[in-house]
Design a protein around this motif. Structure first.
Motif, PDB file in Angstrom:
ATOM      1  N   THR A 136      69.634  -0.536 -96.902  1.00  0.00           N
ATOM      2  CA  THR A 136      69.718  -0.306 -95.204  1.00  0.00           C
ATOM      3  C   THR A 136      68.479  -1.081 -95.012  1.00  0.00           C
ATOM      4  O   THR A 136      68.247  -1.230 -93.244  1.00  0.00           O
ATOM      5  N   THR A 137      67.563  -1.840 -95.662  1.00  0.00           N
ATOM      6  CA  THR A 137      66.604  -2.768 -95.053  1.00  0.00           C
ATOM      7  C   THR A 137      67.119  -3.455 -94.212  1.00  0.00           C
ATOM      8  O   THR A 137      67.730  -4.409 -94.229  1.00  0.00           O
ATOM      9  N   PRO A 138      66.621  -3.905 -93.326  1.00  0.00           N
ATOM     10  CA  PRO A 138      66.938  -4.514 -91.659  1.00  0.00           C
ATOM     11  C   PRO A 138      66.845  -6.371 -92.426  1.00  0.00           C
ATOM     12  O   PRO A 138      65.873  -6.886 -93.078  1.00  0.00           O
ATOM     13  N   LYS A 139      67.317  -7.437 -92.015  1.00  0.00           N
ATOM     14  CA  LYS A 139      67.981  -8.571 -92.332  1.00  0.00           C
ATOM     15  C   LYS A 139      66.400  -9.277 -92.324  1.00  0.00           C
ATOM     16  O   LYS A 139      66.260 -10.018 -92.804  1.00  0.00           O
ATOM     17  N   GLU A 140      65.325  -8.558 -91.230  1.00  0.00           N
ATOM     18  CA  GLU A 140      64.624  -9.840 -90.982  1.00  0.00           C
ATOM     19  C   GLU A 140      63.052  -8.925 -91.679  1.00  0.00           C
ATOM     20  O   GLU A 140      62.803  -9.430 -92.136  1.00  0.00           O
ATOM     21  N   THR A 141      63.485  -7.430 -92.405  1.00  0.00           N
ATOM     22  CA  THR A 141      62.624  -7.488 -93.645  1.00  0.00           C
ATOM     23  C   THR A 141      62.691  -7.779 -94.190  1.00  0.00           C
ATOM     24  O   THR A 141      61.800  -8.744 -95.265  1.00  0.00           O
ATOM     25  N   ALA A 177      66.401 -13.768-105.396  1.00  0.00           N
ATOM     26  CA  ALA A 177      64.748 -12.431-104.949  1.00  0.00           C
ATOM     27  C   ALA A 177      65.445 -11.604-103.990  1.00  0.00           C
ATOM     28  O   ALA A 177      65.790 -10.432-103.433  1.00  0.00           O
ATOM     29  N   ARG A 178      66.656 -12.414-102.882  1.00  0.00           N
ATOM     30  CA  ARG A 178      67.318 -11.907-101.745  1.00  0.00           C
ATOM     31  C   ARG A 178      68.405 -10.166-102.615  1.00  0.00           C
ATOM     32  O   ARG A 178      68.293  -9.293-101.639  1.00  0.00           O
ATOM     33  N   ALA A 179      68.506 -10.759-103.682  1.00  0.00           N
ATOM     34  CA  ALA A 179      69.734  -9.582-103.851  1.00  0.00           C
ATOM     35  C   ALA A 179      68.753  -8.166-104.870  1.00  0.00           C
ATOM     36  O   ALA A 179      69.216  -7.752-104.792  1.00  0.00           O
ATOM     37  N   VAL A 180      67.396  -8.642-105.687  1.00  0.00           N
ATOM     38  CA  VAL A 180      66.915  -7.883-106.198  1.00  0.00           C
ATOM     39  C   VAL A 180      66.483  -6.926-105.046  1.00  0.00           C
ATOM     40  O   VAL A 180      66.323  -6.020-105.024  1.00  0.00           O
ATOM     41  N   ILE A 181      65.911  -7.564-103.542  1.00  0.00           N
ATOM     42  CA  ILE A 181      65.353  -6.717-102.402  1.00  0.00           C
ATOM     43  C   ILE A 181      66.306  -5.759-101.927  1.00  0.00           C
ATOM     44  O   ILE A 181      66.111  -4.828-101.334  1.00  0.00           O
ATOM     45  N   ARG A 182      66.970  -6.777-101.688  1.00  0.00           N
ATOM     46  CA  ARG A 182      68.446  -5.916-101.171  1.00  0.00           C
ATOM     47  C   ARG A 182      68.970  -4.592-102.506  1.00  0.00           C
ATOM     48  O   ARG A 182      69.513  -3.349-101.475  1.00  0.00           O
ATOM     49  N   ALA A 183      68.714  -4.957-103.263  1.00  0.00           N
ATOM     50  CA  ALA A 183      68.994  -3.870-104.184  1.00  0.00           C
ATOM     51  C   ALA A 183      68.070  -2.365-104.081  1.00  0.00           C
ATOM     52  O   ALA A 183      68.689  -1.871-104.359  1.00  0.00           O
TER      53      ALA A 183
END
Length: 279
Positions: free
Chosen positions: A131-136, A121-127
């Protein structure tokens, strides 16, 4: 006589708003169909508002106050009921998903949310947005994991997913992340918590080549289909549309590998990722 009290935001605003709508409608002597006609929507749409599976939009809240004479109650409270931890385009679908008795889904490009691991999930959201902040990102991953808790119930909802082989071969987050993700899916299948089939690349052309497909059955409301694109989403309850999409899903199931062969392929791909032999 005093009107209805405003909703307590700490409670379940959507459910309370739906209950108040049902009470006000019955007090006015209107059926769901009759009220729907006055708002230029279907009776099933009113039923979904009452069941809490539909979000009440400000325009509908205003019309309801006018038709039912509720003194602005729905306009004052639709904002509280609309609050969600999910993106705007997905909020209604997530809330319907939480009440579904059965979910049927075809995923052509990625492992769907209910089957994802935190790392995937983290990899998908980051893709989606590097530039999305880590907290988001943490907040969105947490929201996705909360959705997955639906599967803690051993029997409800019935989850039937057809995964495209391409989604399993798309290396998302690295080999270790993919190995974990595929072993997680295999585990759900072996625990009989999800029916999982793979649509192989060798199947060629199929009924859902235009995109993803998600059907949800509900206990107290008509079935829904959810259409999703990049940053957009829409729920649809039109019976003809739902029936057509259900037929498309049935065709996908017919073209997919059996559960046994699907599990064997998922295991083999996980093994390939583990040994870095995946082509």
């Amino acid at each position: 006589m005093s009107g209805p009290k405003d909703l307590d935001p700490s409670s379940s605003p959507r459910a309370l708003l739906g209950a108040e709508l049902r009470h006000s409608r019955e007090k006015a002597g209107l059926s769901q169909e009759e009220l729907g006609q006055r708002l230029f929507v279907s009776g099933s749409f009113i039923g979904q508002l009452e069941a809490g599976t539909r979000r009440m939009q400000p325009d509908y809240a205003r019309l309801l106050d006018e038709v039912l004479g509720t003194g602005g109650f729905f306009q004052r409270n639709c904002g509280a009921a609309a609050k969600s931890k999910y993106p705007e385009h997905f909020a209604e679908a997530a809330e319907a998903e939480a009440q579904a008795t059965a979910i049927r889904q075809y995923a052509p490009l990625l492992i769907p949310g209910l089957l994802q691991t935190p790392a995937y999930a983290r990899a998908v959201i980051r893709a989606y947005d590097p530039t999305t902040p880590k907290e988001t990102v943490d907040k969105w991953v947490h929201g996705r994991l909360e959705r997955i808790r639906l599967l803690d119930n051993p029997t409800k909802p019935v989850l039937w997913v057809v995964l495209d082989e391409a989604a399993l071969r798309r290396e998302t987050g690295g080999r270790a992340v993919m190995e974990e993700a595929l072993r997680h899916i295999a585990g759900l299948a072996r625990r009989n918590r999800a029916i999982v089939q793979v649509l192989p690349l060798s199947a060629g052309a199929h009924s859902a080549m235009q995109g993803a497909l998600k059907l949800m059955e509900l206990e107290d409301a008509p079935p829904l289909v959810y259409f999703e694109g990049v940053g957009i989403g829409r729920l649809e309850d039109d019976p003809a549309t739902v029936a057509q999409l259900r037929f498309m899903f049935d065709l996908l199931v017919a073209s997919a590998l059996s559960q046994e062969k699907s599990l064997a392929l998922i295991d083999a791909l996980a093994q390939d990722y583990a040994h870095e032999e995946h082509p």
